[in-house]
Enzyme design. Sequence first.
Site, PDB file in Angstrom:
ATOM      1  N   GLU A  29      14.496   8.639  60.498  1.00 28.71           N
ATOM      2  CA  GLU A  29      14.486   8.237  59.100  1.00 28.71           C
ATOM      3  C   GLU A  29      14.190   6.746  58.946  1.00 28.71           C
ATOM      4  O   GLU A  29      14.870   5.909  59.550  1.00 28.71           O
ATOM      5  CB  GLU A  29      15.853   8.564  58.488  1.00 28.71           C
ATOM      6  CG  GLU A  29      16.010   8.182  57.052  1.00 28.71           C
ATOM      7  CD  GLU A  29      17.449   8.289  56.588  1.00 28.71           C
ATOM      8  OE1 GLU A  29      17.763   7.688  55.542  1.00 28.71           O
ATOM      9  OE2 GLU A  29      18.253   8.942  57.278  1.00 28.71           O
ATOM     10  N   SER A  59      17.603  14.155  57.106  1.00 28.26           N
ATOM     11  CA  SER A  59      18.207  15.384  57.622  1.00 28.26           C
ATOM     12  C   SER A  59      18.360  15.262  59.122  1.00 28.26           C
ATOM     13  O   SER A  59      17.374  15.334  59.863  1.00 28.26           O
ATOM     14  CB  SER A  59      17.335  16.599  57.278  1.00 28.26           C
ATOM     15  OG  SER A  59      17.819  17.748  57.967  1.00 28.26           O
ATOM     16  N   GLU A  60      19.580  15.070  59.563  1.00 25.44           N
ATOM     17  CA  GLU A  60      19.825  14.947  61.005  1.00 25.44           C
ATOM     18  C   GLU A  60      19.445  16.222  61.742  1.00 25.44           C
ATOM     19  O   GLU A  60      18.917  16.177  62.855  1.00 25.44           O
ATOM     20  CB  GLU A  60      21.292  14.585  61.264  1.00 25.44           C
ATOM     21  CG  GLU A  60      21.649  13.150  60.928  1.00 25.44           C
ATOM     22  CD  GLU A  60      21.750  12.893  59.436  1.00 25.44           C
ATOM     23  OE1 GLU A  60      21.604  11.726  59.020  1.00 25.44           O
ATOM     24  OE2 GLU A  60      21.991  13.873  58.685  1.00 25.44           O
ATOM     25  N   PHE A  83      23.253   6.214  62.031  1.00 25.21           N
ATOM     26  CA  PHE A  83      24.621   5.862  62.384  1.00 25.21           C
ATOM     27  C   PHE A  83      25.156   6.922  63.336  1.00 25.21           C
ATOM     28  O   PHE A  83      24.989   8.120  63.094  1.00 25.21           O
ATOM     29  CB  PHE A  83      25.514   5.795  61.147  1.00 25.21           C
ATOM     30  CG  PHE A  83      25.299   4.576  60.293  1.00 25.21           C
ATOM     31  CD1 PHE A  83      26.069   3.433  60.472  1.00 25.21           C
ATOM     32  CD2 PHE A  83      24.323   4.565  59.307  1.00 25.21           C
ATOM     33  CE1 PHE A  83      25.870   2.307  59.687  1.00 25.21           C
ATOM     34  CE2 PHE A  83      24.116   3.453  58.509  1.00 25.21           C
ATOM     35  CZ  PHE A  83      24.888   2.314  58.705  1.00 25.21           C
ATOM     36  N   ALA A  84      25.812   6.483  64.407  1.00 24.07           N
ATOM     37  CA  ALA A  84      26.311   7.422  65.404  1.00 24.07           C
ATOM     38  C   ALA A  84      27.269   8.434  64.798  1.00 24.07           C
ATOM     39  O   ALA A  84      27.363   9.579  65.275  1.00 24.07           O
ATOM     40  CB  ALA A  84      27.003   6.664  66.541  1.00 24.07           C
ATOM     41  N   ASP A  85      27.975   8.042  63.743  1.00 24.62           N
ATOM     42  CA  ASP A  85      28.906   8.951  63.068  1.00 24.62           C
ATOM     43  C   ASP A  85      28.213  10.238  62.628  1.00 24.62           C
ATOM     44  O   ASP A  85      28.829  11.312  62.586  1.00 24.62           O
ATOM     45  CB  ASP A  85      29.507   8.277  61.834  1.00 24.62           C
ATOM     46  CG  ASP A  85      29.897   6.835  62.073  1.00 24.62           C
ATOM     47  OD1 ASP A  85      28.995   6.018  62.357  1.00 24.62           O
ATOM     48  OD2 ASP A  85      31.099   6.514  61.965  1.00 24.62           O
ATOM     49  N   HIS A 129      31.228   4.960  59.089  1.00 22.17           N
ATOM     50  CA  HIS A 129      29.997   4.365  59.595  1.00 22.17           C
ATOM     51  C   HIS A 129      30.258   3.348  60.713  1.00 22.17           C
ATOM     52  O   HIS A 129      29.404   2.507  60.988  1.00 22.17           O
ATOM     53  CB  HIS A 129      29.232   3.666  58.463  1.00 22.17           C
ATOM     54  CG  HIS A 129      28.704   4.589  57.418  1.00 22.17           C
ATOM     55  ND1 HIS A 129      29.512   5.174  56.484  1.00 22.17           N
ATOM     56  CD2 HIS A 129      27.441   5.020  57.159  1.00 22.17           C
ATOM     57  CE1 HIS A 129      28.773   5.935  55.684  1.00 22.17           C
ATOM     58  NE2 HIS A 129      27.512   5.859  56.071  1.00 22.17           N
TER      59      HIS A 129
END
Length: 326
Positions: A29, A59-60, A83-85, A129
């Site tokens: 993204e 959209s991950e 973001f790793a979250d 985050h």
Amino acid sequence: MAELIYRNAVARGIAQEMARDERVMLIGEDLAAAGGVFKTTVGLLEEFGPERVRDTPISEDAIIGAAMGAAMTGLRPIAEIMFADFVSVCQDMIVNQIAKTPYMTNGQITMPLVVRFGNGGGLRFGAQHSQSVENWLMQVPGLKVVAPSTPRDVVGLMAAAVRDDDPVMFMEHKALLATKQDVEDGEIVEELGRAKVVRTGERATIVALAAMAPKAMEAAAVLAEQHGIDCTVIDLRSLVPLDVTTVLDSFKETGRLFTVEENPRLLGWGAELVSIAVEEAFEYLDGAPVRITTPHIPLPQSQSLEALAIPSVDRIVETVCKHVVD
């Protein structure tokens, strides 16, 4: 040799591998025209074009699904989850599909892909985050997990990750993005699963990862100069593969083991390392291993509370002094 900023090292590492291998592509993204939300992919669209540097919808699942399909059909994709979250959004795809497919097909299908994450706290992005999720991914059989702390290691470990035939989770710490280091010109390739001894001492071994590595180094300098406690500092760099040998060899000499972890305390990577140390080299310990961690809480957004939660130089110094006595 020239000064290299961590965020620019990400782009350099990716560019090095894209220039070397036309199968390498980058998807995620806002990473093409915008150069990434953390400005880690600036210039790659201009250098390699829209076929190989592709923006995606928000959209991950779409990003990871496309990367999986690309890897299965002969490409070597690098996917970015901002973001790793947000790995929790596409956890099923990573854990139950990407990590398991090579095993379930008896190696007939490989997964040579890299998933990049903006990991960790320290910038007051709040509980959703700022998480350090490396230990989530470390627990999944079939995934490799790396977390560089320096610009040079970003380039070298990115190269190693892209060239690996297994899926590699690449943790880029957000609080390190502006850090700098003199880095040599030319190709750089490191080895996955090889920790780095960045300081040597005789009194204790301190093992750290990502943003905790420079804090451990600063703490070791204070310990030596102000308290007469000389410590070895090990930058772990990789959780899977885990370089147990380097850690054990060190604390066999020092007799003391400390881990500095940004992840919440419960089931952190240091717990695994300590358990291995106790099982395999208990007789070398002069005292119980000690873990210096973030408490088992959502990370606060308040600057003062976030700083209190994440291990600090002062807390490392205080903890080592408390346990290393003459």
